[in-house]
Design a protein around this motif. Structure first.
Motif, PDB file in Angstrom:
ATOM      1  N   PRO A   1      13.873  -2.992  17.589  1.00 52.94           N
ATOM      2  CA  PRO A   1      12.590  -3.370  18.197  1.00 52.94           C
ATOM      3  C   PRO A   1      12.210  -2.490  19.385  1.00 52.94           C
ATOM      4  O   PRO A   1      11.056  -2.095  19.513  1.00 52.94           O
ATOM      5  N   ASP A   2      13.196  -2.131  20.234  1.00 50.32           N
ATOM      6  CA  ASP A   2      12.866  -1.253  21.362  1.00 50.32           C
ATOM      7  C   ASP A   2      13.552   0.089  21.185  1.00 50.32           C
ATOM      8  O   ASP A   2      14.581   0.355  21.771  1.00 50.32           O
ATOM      9  N   GLY A   3      12.964   0.943  20.336  1.00 54.75           N
ATOM     10  CA  GLY A   3      13.534   2.264  20.122  1.00 54.75           C
ATOM     11  C   GLY A   3      14.561   2.249  19.012  1.00 54.75           C
ATOM     12  O   GLY A   3      14.359   1.606  17.995  1.00 54.75           O
ATOM     13  N   VAL A   4      15.659   2.974  19.209  1.00 56.08           N
ATOM     14  CA  VAL A   4      16.690   3.028  18.180  1.00 56.08           C
ATOM     15  C   VAL A   4      18.017   2.580  18.775  1.00 56.08           C
ATOM     16  O   VAL A   4      18.199   2.608  19.987  1.00 56.08           O
ATOM     17  N   VAL A   5      18.934   2.152  17.912  1.00 52.19           N
ATOM     18  CA  VAL A   5      20.292   1.868  18.357  1.00 52.19           C
ATOM     19  C   VAL A   5      21.249   2.699  17.517  1.00 52.19           C
ATOM     20  O   VAL A   5      20.938   3.077  16.394  1.00 52.19           O
ATOM     21  N   PHE A   6      22.402   3.010  18.098  1.00 52.39           N
ATOM     22  CA  PHE A   6      23.444   3.713  17.369  1.00 52.39           C
ATOM     23  C   PHE A   6      24.602   2.758  17.146  1.00 52.39           C
ATOM     24  O   PHE A   6      25.004   2.053  18.068  1.00 52.39           O
ATOM     25  N   ARG A   7      25.092   2.689  15.911  1.00 47.35           N
ATOM     26  CA  ARG A   7      26.233   1.827  15.634  1.00 47.35           C
ATOM     27  C   ARG A   7      27.318   2.638  14.940  1.00 47.35           C
ATOM     28  O   ARG A   7      27.037   3.488  14.112  1.00 47.35           O
ATOM     29  N   ALA A   8      28.566   2.347  15.326  1.00 45.51           N
ATOM     30  CA  ALA A   8      29.684   3.133  14.825  1.00 45.51           C
ATOM     31  C   ALA A   8      30.198   2.588  13.492  1.00 45.51           C
ATOM     32  O   ALA A   8      30.365   1.380  13.355  1.00 45.51           O
ATOM     33  N   TYR A   9      30.407   3.485  12.531  1.00 47.49           N
ATOM     34  CA  TYR A   9      31.044   3.118  11.271  1.00 47.49           C
ATOM     35  C   TYR A   9      32.087   4.168  10.914  1.00 47.49           C
ATOM     36  O   TYR A   9      31.821   5.368  11.001  1.00 47.49           O
TER      37      TYR A   9
ATOM     38  N   ALA B   1      28.542   7.289  31.356  1.00 44.98           N
ATOM     39  CA  ALA B   1      27.427   8.236  31.408  1.00 44.98           C
ATOM     40  C   ALA B   1      26.078   7.521  31.431  1.00 44.98           C
ATOM     41  O   ALA B   1      25.101   8.036  31.965  1.00 44.98           O
ATOM     42  N   CYS B   2      26.022   6.301  30.879  1.00 42.15           N
ATOM     43  CA  CYS B   2      24.727   5.611  30.837  1.00 42.15           C
ATOM     44  C   CYS B   2      24.355   5.022  32.189  1.00 42.15           C
ATOM     45  O   CYS B   2      23.230   4.584  32.387  1.00 42.15           O
ATOM     46  N   GLN B   3      25.295   4.956  33.125  1.00 44.90           N
ATOM     47  CA  GLN B   3      25.011   4.360  34.429  1.00 44.90           C
ATOM     48  C   GLN B   3      24.814   5.421  35.522  1.00 44.90           C
ATOM     49  O   GLN B   3      24.378   5.109  36.618  1.00 44.90           O
ATOM     50  N   VAL B   4      25.202   6.660  35.218  1.00 50.31           N
ATOM     51  CA  VAL B   4      25.050   7.729  36.202  1.00 50.31           C
ATOM     52  C   VAL B   4      23.653   8.322  36.059  1.00 50.31           C
ATOM     53  O   VAL B   4      23.257   8.714  34.972  1.00 50.31           O
TER      54      VAL B   4
ATOM     55  N   ILE C   1      25.992  -8.302   8.645  1.00 50.85           N
ATOM     56  CA  ILE C   1      26.170  -9.325   9.672  1.00 50.85           C
ATOM     57  C   ILE C   1      24.829 -10.018   9.859  1.00 50.85           C
ATOM     58  O   ILE C   1      23.832  -9.352  10.128  1.00 50.85           O
ATOM     59  N   PRO C   2      24.769 -11.339   9.685  1.00 54.24           N
ATOM     60  CA  PRO C   2      23.477 -12.026   9.818  1.00 54.24           C
ATOM     61  C   PRO C   2      22.845 -11.724  11.178  1.00 54.24           C
ATOM     62  O   PRO C   2      23.488 -11.920  12.213  1.00 54.24           O
ATOM     63  N   GLY C   3      21.638 -11.201  11.168  1.00 54.86           N
ATOM     64  CA  GLY C   3      20.961 -10.875  12.419  1.00 54.86           C
ATOM     65  C   GLY C   3      21.346  -9.532  12.990  1.00 54.86           C
ATOM     66  O   GLY C   3      20.793  -9.109  13.997  1.00 54.86           O
ATOM     67  N   GLY C   4      22.320  -8.828  12.390  1.00 56.60           N
ATOM     68  CA  GLY C   4      22.742  -7.521  12.906  1.00 56.60           C
ATOM     69  C   GLY C   4      21.668  -6.474  12.651  1.00 56.60           C
ATOM     70  O   GLY C   4      21.151  -6.384  11.542  1.00 56.60           O
ATOM     71  N   ILE C   5      21.333  -5.693  13.686  1.00 56.62           N
ATOM     72  CA  ILE C   5      20.257  -4.707  13.550  1.00 56.62           C
ATOM     73  C   ILE C   5      20.664  -3.604  12.576  1.00 56.62           C
ATOM     74  O   ILE C   5      19.967  -3.322  11.603  1.00 56.62           O
ATOM     75  N   ALA C   6      21.840  -2.991  12.842  1.00 64.83           N
ATOM     76  CA  ALA C   6      22.220  -1.825  12.050  1.00 64.83           C
ATOM     77  C   ALA C   6      22.652  -2.218  10.653  1.00 64.83           C
ATOM     78  O   ALA C   6      22.264  -1.569   9.678  1.00 64.83           O
ATOM     79  N   SER C   7      23.446  -3.293  10.516  1.00 63.12           N
ATOM     80  CA  SER C   7      23.942  -3.623   9.180  1.00 63.12           C
ATOM     81  C   SER C   7      22.785  -4.067   8.285  1.00 63.12           C
ATOM     82  O   SER C   7      22.773  -3.772   7.095  1.00 63.12           O
ATOM     83  N   THR C   8      21.800  -4.748   8.847  1.00 65.01           N
ATOM     84  CA  THR C   8      20.634  -5.130   8.049  1.00 65.01           C
ATOM     85  C   THR C   8      19.885  -3.896   7.583  1.00 65.01           C
ATOM     86  O   THR C   8      19.475  -3.782   6.419  1.00 65.01           O
ATOM     87  N   TYR C   9      19.741  -2.943   8.517  1.00 70.79           N
ATOM     88  CA  TYR C   9      19.049  -1.691   8.175  1.00 70.79           C
ATOM     89  C   TYR C   9      19.786  -0.940   7.073  1.00 70.79           C
ATOM     90  O   TYR C   9      19.185  -0.505   6.085  1.00 70.79           O
ATOM     91  N   ILE C  10      21.104  -0.849   7.226  1.00 72.49           N
ATOM     92  CA  ILE C  10      21.892  -0.069   6.264  1.00 72.49           C
ATOM     93  C   ILE C  10      21.894  -0.753   4.900  1.00 72.49           C
ATOM     94  O   ILE C  10      21.752  -0.104   3.863  1.00 72.49           O
TER      95      ILE C  10
ATOM     96  N   CYS D   1      26.093   0.673  22.587  1.00 72.84           N
ATOM     97  CA  CYS D   1      25.133  -0.334  23.050  1.00 72.84           C
ATOM     98  C   CYS D   1      23.790   0.292  23.376  1.00 72.84           C
ATOM     99  O   CYS D   1      22.851  -0.409  23.727  1.00 72.84           O
ATOM    100  N   GLY D   2      23.682   1.609  23.270  1.00 72.80           N
ATOM    101  CA  GLY D   2      22.409   2.268  23.546  1.00 72.80           C
ATOM    102  C   GLY D   2      22.096   2.367  25.023  1.00 72.80           C
ATOM    103  O   GLY D   2      20.940   2.305  25.419  1.00 72.80           O
ATOM    104  N   GLY D   3      23.130   2.519  25.862  1.00 73.12           N
ATOM    105  CA  GLY D   3      22.896   2.780  27.283  1.00 73.12           C
ATOM    106  C   GLY D   3      22.649   1.548  28.129  1.00 73.12           C
ATOM    107  O   GLY D   3      22.069   1.642  29.203  1.00 73.12           O
ATOM    108  N   LYS D   4      23.073   0.389  27.667  1.00 70.65           N
ATOM    109  CA  LYS D   4      22.871  -0.815  28.464  1.00 70.65           C
ATOM    110  C   LYS D   4      24.070  -1.109  29.367  1.00 70.65           C
ATOM    111  O   LYS D   4      24.053  -2.068  30.133  1.00 70.65           O
ATOM    112  N   GLY D   5      25.127  -0.331  29.246  1.00 71.57           N
ATOM    113  CA  GLY D   5      26.306  -0.586  30.067  1.00 71.57           C
ATOM    114  C   GLY D   5      27.122  -1.765  29.577  1.00 71.57           C
ATOM    115  O   GLY D   5      27.785  -2.423  30.356  1.00 71.57           O
ATOM    116  N   SER D   6      27.063  -2.034  28.270  1.00 75.07           N
ATOM    117  CA  SER D   6      27.810  -3.195  27.796  1.00 75.07           C
ATOM    118  C   SER D   6      28.910  -2.850  26.799  1.00 75.07           C
ATOM    119  O   SER D   6      29.651  -3.725  26.400  1.00 75.07           O
TER     120      SER D   6
END
Lengths: 195, 364
Positions: free
Chosen positions: B174-182, B109-112, B201-210, B69-74
């Motif tokens: 849009p705000d930096g980069v995201v990491f997605r698992a494949y 680790a993203c919350q500490v 995935i319609p609207g998916g950031i990483a799948s659209t990029y890939i 999730c890129g450190g959002k805690g989700s």
């Protein structure tokens, strides 16, 4: 300028014109964070601190920048900006120096930004023509009154945990009722002083 | 008119002043000096400027903790054990933890925030995770919304991966980069490239990029992650069940398996919706000619059209698993697909006598 003595403003804003029980301002965080006395005290002190400081800053901004330029009509947006910036500041401060309080208040700290009680106090200050000292004391009184209200509510809610609340009234509904009853109790003060 | 300009001017300058004050305060309040992070009882010590999250400090120091999730805690992926210096657990973390994990000091680790010296421990495997730069060698459309991408590794030039492991691709957001698992689709003996299978995935950031990548484009990813270990015991059957786009780890398992044990028994169940969603079937049939112990079952869940020909199964894939799998054989299963499929197949597998610890899955 208003000539109300400081002590009257202090007592008045805590009891007779309590910001929650007389003006019903700042209800959202009042209802959300009033389940434990500890947290309520924490949020109450944060609100009091922010209220005193923002009322003072807003007084200076209003009377030394907005009034001379004839820009009273933008006071709402400026007051809100000052409050928001100040809350950000307090949040950073608390995170650095009191991690315990930071954890306890968690997501509620940013709630202060949209706490209408704080904007309300700044606007009352303008309406009632207070001078700088009166405004600051009014801010202090407003904050203490808010803290008193949320602490009373938290105490009652801690006790209410043991009582058998009818199902349709559980949660927010019973809090509304209790707030109403408390407000009526506070009406008893209204003969003493009136702001 | 003048009043209007004045109002805008005053509002703007007050806003700028307030922002400036906040920036200065932030600089002062978040200055915790240099803190040291001790990993796995001293196996490595990082010196890090305090005030940022543990996750970003570790990534800055090339220790790649998985995070989707890129450190959002989700997402709850970036679990590490914090032995000291992390403060108490935050309400944002507890929903991702079991009670046992909370007791043993597991944190996200993203919350500490790094505010003082920290002692943490992370799985040894994560210390071997590297950052790869690569170029796109091919991008092939498998179905109308699934693409197979092959990356040639540039730096480092080879990857040590095991079947079932995955990489995290860095995609611009849009705000930096995201990491997605494949999951890695290329077999583990192919050290110089990495292949993945991605559904758009319609609207998916990483799948659209890939899906938009072209041959020769450069990409960045980290990996390998994941702890699935293929059973080394040749008498254990391997059962792979995939659905939709959940093919990559299975492709890797099957090819790696037959490179090592040419006669090992392996089942491949793959569920698709319609004939248009079927891919890799021909190449698996070719493989099955060489390795007769590979059993391939593709199932279509939608009814077959009048003008279509289909010699595979019909109905949802867990029904095919039920039909073809023998009871009580010693097996290890790997499932990859949407959550309802995983649940249905897990039920069938336990009815067939598989133990819960022999069923691995990748839900998405």
């Amino acid at each position: 300028m208003s000539s109300t003595p400081l002590l009257v403003i202090l007592v008045g804003s805590i009891f007779t014109n309590n910001i929650i029980f007389a003006s019903f301002l700042g209800m959202c965080s009042f209802m959300a964070v009033s389940d434990k006395i500890d947290t309520a005290i924490g949020l109450g002190s944060a609100v009091t601190f922010v209220m005193v400081a923002t009322t003072a800053i807003n007084y200076l901004v209003y009377h030394y920048i907005l009034v001379p330029l004839g820009l009273e009509f933008i006071s709402y947006i400026i007051f809100i900006a000052v409050i928001a910036a100040f809350v950000q500041f307090v949040e950073m401060f608390v995170e650095r120096f009191s991690p315990g309080l930071y954890i306890a208040l968690g997501i509620f700290l940013p709630l202060i930004t949209v706490n209408c009680a704080i904007l309300g106090v700044s606007l009352f200050m303008v309406l009632r023509n207070y001078n700088f000292l009166q405004s600051t004391v009014f801010g202090l009184g407003g904050g203490l009154g808010w803290t008193l209200a949320i602490m009373l509510m938290a105490g009652l809610r801690e006790k209410m945990g043991y009582s058998n609340v009818p199902r349709p009234l559980k949660g927010a509904a019973v809090i509304m009722l209790v707030t109403g009853v408390l407000a009526m109790a506070f009406m008893g003060f209204s003969g003493i002083i009136n702001l | 008119m003048i009043e209007g300009i004045l109002a805008v001017g005053i509002t703007t300058s007050i806003f700028i002043l307030l922002s400036a004050i906040l920036l200065v305060a932030e600089k002062y309040f978040t200055d915790y000096g240099i803190c040291s992070i001790t990993i796995n009882e001293g196996s490595s010590v990082l010196e890090q400027k305090g005030g940022i999250t543990l996750l970003s400090s570790l990534i800055d120091n090339k220790v790649f903790i998985p995070s989707a999730c890129g450190g959002k805690g989700s997402c709850g992926f970036c679990k590490v054990i914090v032995q000291s210096g992390g403060g108490s657990i935050l309400p944002t973390e507890t929903s991702f933890m079991t009670r046992g994990e909370i007791r043993s000091g597991v944190r996200l680790a993203c919350q500490v925030k790094v505010k003082q010296n920290l002692e943490i421990s992370i799985p040894e495997g994560l210390l071997s995770v590297k950052e790869f730069s690569a170029t796109v060698a091919s991008s092939i459309e498998l179905t109308h919304d699934i693409k197979e991408l092959t990356f040639d590794l540039i730096e480092p030039v080879d990857i040590e991966q095991k079947p079932g492991q995955y990489i995290q691709i860095c995609a611009p957001a849009p705000d930096g980069v995201v990491f997605r698992a494949y999951s890695i689709s290329s077999p583990s003996y192919e050290k110089n490239k990495v292949q993945i299978v991605v559904r758009l995935i319609p609207g998916g950031i990483a799948s659209t990029y890939i899906h938009g990548l072209k041959v020769g484009d450069s990409v960045m990813f980290t990996g390998p992650y994941g702890e699935f270990i293929l059973s080394e015991d040749e008498s254990t059957d391997i059962v792979c069940v995939g659905g939709g786009a959940g093919m990559a780890p299975i492709n890797n398992i099957i090819h790696s398996l037959y490179a090592k044990w040419p006669n090992r028994k392996c089942y491949l169940f793959f569920g698709c919706r319609t004939l248009n969603d079927v891919f890799y079937l021909e190449q698996f049939k070719e493989l099955a000619k060489i390795h007769p112990n590979l059993k391939i079952v593709y199932g279509l869940s939608d009814p077959i059209g009048d003008d279509e020909e289909w010699d595979g199964d019909s109905g949802f894939i867990h029904l095919s698993v039920d039909k073809h799998l023998e009871f009580g054989k010693k097996s290890q299963a790997f499932l990859c697909g949407p959550p309802p499929m995983i649940e249905a197949v897990t039920d069938i597998l336990s009815e067939k006598g598989l133990k819960a610890e022999d069923i691995f899955y990748d839900k998405f």
